[in-house]
Design an enzyme around this catalytic site. Structure first.
Site, mmCIF file in Angstrom:
data_model
loop_
_atom_site.group_PDB
_atom_site.id
_atom_site.type_symbol
_atom_site.label_atom_id
_atom_site.label_comp_id
_atom_site.label_asym_id
_atom_site.label_seq_id
_atom_site.Cartn_x
_atom_site.Cartn_y
_atom_site.Cartn_z
ATOM 1 N N GLU A 1 73.527 -55.711 1.292
ATOM 2 C CA GLU A 1 73.641 -56.890 0.545
ATOM 3 C C GLU A 1 72.430 -57.836 0.404
ATOM 4 O O GLU A 1 72.850 -59.004 0.859
ATOM 5 C CB GLU A 1 74.943 -57.572 0.984
ATOM 6 C CG GLU A 1 76.196 -56.715 0.843
ATOM 7 C CD GLU A 1 77.474 -57.492 0.980
ATOM 8 O OE1 GLU A 1 77.559 -58.596 1.235
ATOM 9 O OE2 GLU A 1 78.377 -56.765 0.661
ATOM 10 N N GLU B 1 80.827 -49.935 1.084
ATOM 11 C CA GLU B 1 81.726 -50.902 1.544
ATOM 12 C C GLU B 1 82.729 -50.923 0.738
ATOM 13 O O GLU B 1 82.604 -51.201 -0.492
ATOM 14 C CB GLU B 1 81.177 -52.186 2.119
ATOM 15 C CG GLU B 1 80.292 -52.266 3.230
ATOM 16 C CD GLU B 1 80.006 -53.569 3.821
ATOM 17 O OE1 GLU B 1 80.747 -54.637 3.380
ATOM 18 O OE2 GLU B 1 78.596 -53.713 4.093
HETATM 19 O O1 AHR Z 1 82.574 -55.973 5.915
HETATM 20 C C1 AHR Z 1 82.456 -57.325 6.083
HETATM 21 C C2 AHR Z 1 81.051 -57.767 5.421
HETATM 22 O O2 AHR Z 1 81.285 -57.809 3.900
HETATM 23 C C3 AHR Z 1 79.840 -57.164 5.646
HETATM 24 O O3 AHR Z 1 79.345 -57.275 6.710
HETATM 25 C C4 AHR Z 1 79.075 -57.273 4.408
HETATM 26 O O4 AHR Z 1 78.350 -56.413 3.997
HETATM 27 C C5 AHR Z 1 80.215 -57.660 3.447
HETATM 28 O O5 AHR Z 1 79.854 -58.928 2.558
#
Ligand code: AHR
Length: 519
Positions: free
Chosen positions: A183, A312
């Site tokens: 990110e 994610e």
């Molecule tokens: O999963 C929690 C957070 O969500 C992670 O650290 C980040 O990559 C995302 O914004």
């Protein structure tokens, strides 16, 4: 309305990469500390500091790949802090997350590279590292790769051999997946796509050189993409500038482009009918994100086979905040959304190369929860277990004829996505996918109707026999959630054979069904 699911064996989508059933574990809350690693704490049984109860549950899932150490944590993590004698490792602040005990924003570095690789070995899973682009540099990433994978006599390779207590690292840990940052449009440095492209190019250039000349084992490089499509296009455009194209991709520097998607509607256990369907509708944005990323790749890297990874994904309820280590109740509703996300992945099996639910233990849409004495499975764990036979099989085009529930899925997404206005969305009452293996077909579907059971007819153009069938969440409510005493298991379900290649199942409301058919 009777629901029909047609499994089109002549219309094969592609192999379902086992990596679609991957996981993500961050140094966040009680995911690593408390959930996986308890060190010398003897309140639970451990192997080398790793909780055995968590390990046993996860071993049963055949986890294919595990992403670590973050998340936002990754872009401020210096891997050398986490290797060598534990008593000599520095304690650092954790910029983003409370850890272990609530409200302690500190990283003890007890769990580092060698412990993580040991965990992966015990799980039989492929490690996937996210390298530090935010506060790190290419040298640090390259050193990490050398420490992990180099089979020579350098100082870093010797350090690995000294620190590796199992002997598995003698010739190298063979870490295959390397994420270049996380990110970086947000917590990973708030970079522009152009700036990130420059950073990515440098890191990837050196990692590629490493891969080519020093390690027998190839390394797959993952670039940070975004659900904001503009990022993907500008990143790919900039990446190509100055390096040219090799095999239809910017100098062959990347193998996968990653997107992240979280969603919610209402609270974790307190939601009305509208919010029930809204969450399901919003989970379908994962499919849109994949399609958007693929469209950008088709435009900017047309003849490449760069895959899309969703490293994610999952439900993020308002109850999960940094101060409580992003913990939330895990309900049947959340698990239903995971089932249909898998259906969407299977439908895109020729595009999606990996997916990692956030996160494995205790955090967000976890699969395992723990307290000081025990570990137990969440409803989402059970969906992973039911869907497991799809791994590595060939996805079949699956046509579902069903009615739908109309819902406004609009409203705020995550800040990174911006506001969405009214977004009329049809949530199909039944979602399904199917795959073919050697002499068998596996079909999974969920009846997402909150109120009614449905007769579901499954047809295929071949005769088949029912080998096995199970249902999850029959007679359970969507807001039921896992606790140490409340778990969810697959039960048997009747499948009536109504003709050659024709079967009917009564699927209870808010349930997920898996049927194995012998050919
Ligand atoms: O999963 C929690 C957070 O969500 C992670 O650290 C980040 O990559 C995302 O914004």
């Amino acid at each position: 309305m009777a629901v029909e699911i047609h499994l089109r064996r002549h219309d094969r989508i592609g192999e379902i990469a086992p990596e679609l059933y991957g996981h993500f574990a961050e140094h966040l809350g009680r995911c690593i500390y408390g959930g996986v690693w308890v060190g010398d704490d003897d309140r639970v049984s451990t192997t080398d500091g790793i909780r055995e109860d968590t390990l046993e549950l996860l071993q049963d899932l055949n986890m294919p790949v595990l992403r670590w150490p973050g998340g936002c944590f990754a872009d401020d993590y210096h891997w050398e802090d986490g290797v060598g004698p534990r008593e000599e490792r520095p304690v650092r602040r954790n910029l983003h997350w409370a850890q272990g005990r609530a409200e302690v924003f500190q990283e003890p570095n007890d769990f580092g590279t060698d412990e993580f690789v040991r965990l992966c070995d015990a799980l039989g899973t492929e490690p996937y590292f996210a390298a530090n682009v935010g506060t790190g540099d290419p040298q640090e990433t390259l050193d990490w790769a050398e420490y992990c994978n180099y089979d020579g006599d350098t100082t870093l390779a010797e350090r690995r051999r000294e620190n590796d207590r199992t002997g598995t690292g003698e010739s190298g840990y063979g870490v295959k997946y390397w994420g270049v940052g996380n990110e970086n449009w947000g917590c990973g440095g708030r970079m522009s796509p152009e700036r990130y492209a420059e950073e990515f190019r440098q890191h990837a250039n050196y990692l590629r050189t490493f891969s080519g000349s020093m390690s027998a084992r190839d390394m797959d490089l993952v670039a940070v993409g975004h659900i904001n499509d503009d990022w993907n296009r500008r990143f790919l455009d900039q990446l190509e500038r100055g390096v040219g194209w090799v095999d239809g991709a910017p100098h062959n520097l990347l193998d996968h482009l990653a997107v992240h998607r979280y969603y919610s509607a209402g609270d974790d256990t307190d939601f009305d009918d509208g919010q029930y369907y809204k969450l399901l509708a919003r989970s379908e944005r994962v499919a849109e994100d994949i399609d958007d990323a693929k469209a950008a790749l088709d435009e900017f890297a047309p003849r490449s086979d760069i895959g899309v990874v969703v490293d994610e994904w999952g439900v993020w309820h308002p109850q999960a905040i940094s101060e409580n280590g992003l913990e939330q109740a895990n309900t049947v509703r959340d698990a239903l959304s995971a089932a249909s996300v898998f259906d969407d992945f299977h439908e895109r099996a020729d595009v999606v190369t990996m997916a990692n639910i956030a996160q494995t233990v205790n955090v967000l849409q976890c699969l395992v929860q723990t307290n000081e004495e025990a570990a137990w499975a969440t409803p989402t764990y059970e969906v992973f277990d039911l869907y497991r036979p799809h791994m590595g099989q060939t996805a079949l085009d699956t046509v579902v004829e069903t009615d739908a529930h109309t819902v406004d899925a609009g409203g705020p997404g995550r800040a990174s996505e911006g506001e969405r206005g009214r977004d009329e969305h049809e949530v199909d009452y039944v979602s399904a996918s199917a795959s073919e293996g050697e002499e068998s077909i596996y079909a999974t579907f969920s009846n997402r109707d909150r109120d009614r059971a449905r007769d579901v007819a499954v047809t295929l153009d071949a005769d088949a026999t029912v080998e096995d069938a199970g249902v999850l969440f029959a007679n359970r409510e969507p807001d039921e959630h896992s606790t140490p005493d409340e778990t969810f298991e697959t039960e048997g379900v009747d499948v009536e054979k109504t003709g050659d290649g024709e079967f009917v199942v009564e699927a209870p409301s808010s349930s997920v069904v898996g049927i194995s058919l012998g050919l």
